[in-house]
Design a protein around this motif. Structure first.
Motif, short mmCIF file in Angstrom:
data_model
loop_
_atom_site.label_atom_id
_atom_site.label_comp_id
_atom_site.label_asym_id
_atom_site.label_seq_id
_atom_site.Cartn_x
_atom_site.Cartn_y
_atom_site.Cartn_z
N PRO A 97 -31.57 -2.37 9.31
CA PRO A 97 -30.98 -1.11 8.84
C PRO A 97 -31.60 0.12 9.51
O PRO A 97 -31.03 1.19 9.48
N ILE A 140 -30.16 -2.80 16.17
CA ILE A 140 -28.82 -2.40 15.73
C ILE A 140 -28.72 -2.45 14.22
O ILE A 140 -29.19 -3.40 13.58
N SER A 141 -28.08 -1.40 13.65
CA SER A 141 -27.72 -1.36 12.23
C SER A 141 -26.20 -1.35 12.14
O SER A 141 -25.54 -0.73 12.97
N GLY A 143 -24.63 -0.11 9.45
CA GLY A 143 -24.22 0.96 8.54
C GLY A 143 -25.35 1.41 7.65
O GLY A 143 -26.41 0.77 7.59
N TYR A 145 -26.71 1.31 4.69
CA TYR A 145 -26.97 0.61 3.44
C TYR A 145 -27.91 -0.52 3.82
O TYR A 145 -28.04 -0.84 5.00
N LEU A 147 -29.03 -4.46 3.66
CA LEU A 147 -28.68 -5.86 3.37
C LEU A 147 -29.98 -6.65 3.23
O LEU A 147 -31.00 -6.27 3.78
N GLY A 149 -30.75 -9.43 4.53
CA GLY A 149 -31.15 -10.06 5.79
C GLY A 149 -30.15 -9.70 6.86
O GLY A 149 -29.09 -9.13 6.57
N ALA A 153 -24.86 -9.11 9.00
CA ALA A 153 -24.70 -8.10 10.06
C ALA A 153 -24.49 -8.77 11.42
O ALA A 153 -23.67 -8.30 12.22
CL1 6GU Z 1 -28.36 -5.07 10.95
N1 6GU Z 1 -29.68 -5.68 8.76
C1 6GU Z 1 -30.00 -5.48 7.46
N2 6GU Z 1 -30.89 -6.28 6.89
N3 6GU Z 1 -29.46 -4.53 6.71
C2 6GU Z 1 -28.58 -3.73 7.30
C3 6GU Z 1 -28.20 -3.88 8.64
C4 6GU Z 1 -28.79 -4.88 9.35
N4 6GU Z 1 -27.31 -2.93 8.93
C5 6GU Z 1 -27.15 -2.23 7.82
N5 6GU Z 1 -27.89 -2.70 6.84
#
Ligand code: 6GU
Length: 239
Positions: A97, A140-141, A143, A145, A147, A149, A153
């Motif tokens: 993230p 890379i994210s 978005g 928020y 997650l 793990g 994604a």
């Molecule tokens: Cl890529 N990983 C996780 N753990 N959370 C995320 C994400 C990635 N992108 C947004 N939230």
């Protein structure tokens, strides 16, 4: 479509502590058909396979204290190096993230690199920074928020990449008029609305212009609807 783009299979390696989460959504629909056509291929590596000793420890407590556990540099580095043996020229991408927001342009760019991608999925609080410095090319994210793990994604990123590969979508045209594609002026717009039969459903009619057969007017109407939709829900992407 060029044969040179058809005769290769785009390689993807996923590094994860939860290999049973794959192929997941990637075993269905368009991704499934594309894999059957050998347009892409997936290798899943269990990071735990590179842990030492009877306990196969993959994480440890953070220096400086704080909540959660940190994935160990040595274990993650070994897993990445194993992936690099098969894909020496592929970028290693850490799913987090705190990474760079993933956009359509990056999906298109990665789809053009025949070396494919190596996606590293994290868990716990994070991964020892030293392995990110030395072995990871990009973070890379998907978005703003959090997650639990990187696995979900990673599946998002794989789908977004693979659908840009020649031969994956039945009709090459279906790629060019989608949300986030640029129009003839280089403006990114969201998609226009779609309709199919029946002509009237629960008192709601299909817009007259779409039934007119007047292709010039249809094109103008769709452009107008795309613009309205973008102004309404994504003013931030309007230039
Ligand atoms: Cl890529 N990983 C996780 N753990 N959370 C995320 C994400 C990635 N992108 C947004 N939230």
């Amino acid at each position: 479509m060029h044969l040179s783009q058809l005769d290769m299979s785009y390689p993807i390696t996923i590094l994860t502590l939860f290999p049973e989460m794959f192929p997941g959504t990637l075993a269905h629909s368009i991704m499934k058909k594309a894999a059957e056509k050998e347009l892409w291929n997936l290798t899943v590596i269990n990071i735990r396979d590179f842990a030492e000793g009877n306990y196969k420890r993959v994480d440890d407590t953070p220096y400086g204290g704080g909540a959660g556990m940190v994935m160990k540099a040595d274990v993650v580095a070994k897993a990445i190096r194993a992936a690099k043996k098969n894909q020496p020229n592929a970028p290693v991408i850490f799913m987090t993230p705190s990474g760079t927001p993933f956009k359509q342009a990056k999906a298109v760019e990665l789809s053009k690199n025949k070396a494919g991608v190596i996606l590293l999925c994290g868990h716990y609080e994070g991964i020892d920074e030293r392995v990110l410095e030395t072995e990871v090319d990009m973070e890379i994210s998907i978005g703003d928020y959090v997650l639990s793990g990187g696995e979900i994604a990673a599946q998002v990123v794989v789908d977004a990449i693979i659908r840009n590969i020649q031969g994956v979508l039945g009709n090459d045209n279906t790629l060019s008029e989608e949300s986030f594609d640029e129009d003839e002026n280089g403006q990114k717009l969201l998609e226009y609305p779609h309709y199919t039969r029946p002509e009237t459903w629960e008192g709601l009619e299909v817009p007259e212009v779409l039934r007119s057969g007047h292709h010039d007017n249809i094109k103008k109407w769709r452009k107008q609807k795309s613009l309205e939709k973008t102004k309404k829900v994504r003013p931030d992407i309007l230039e």
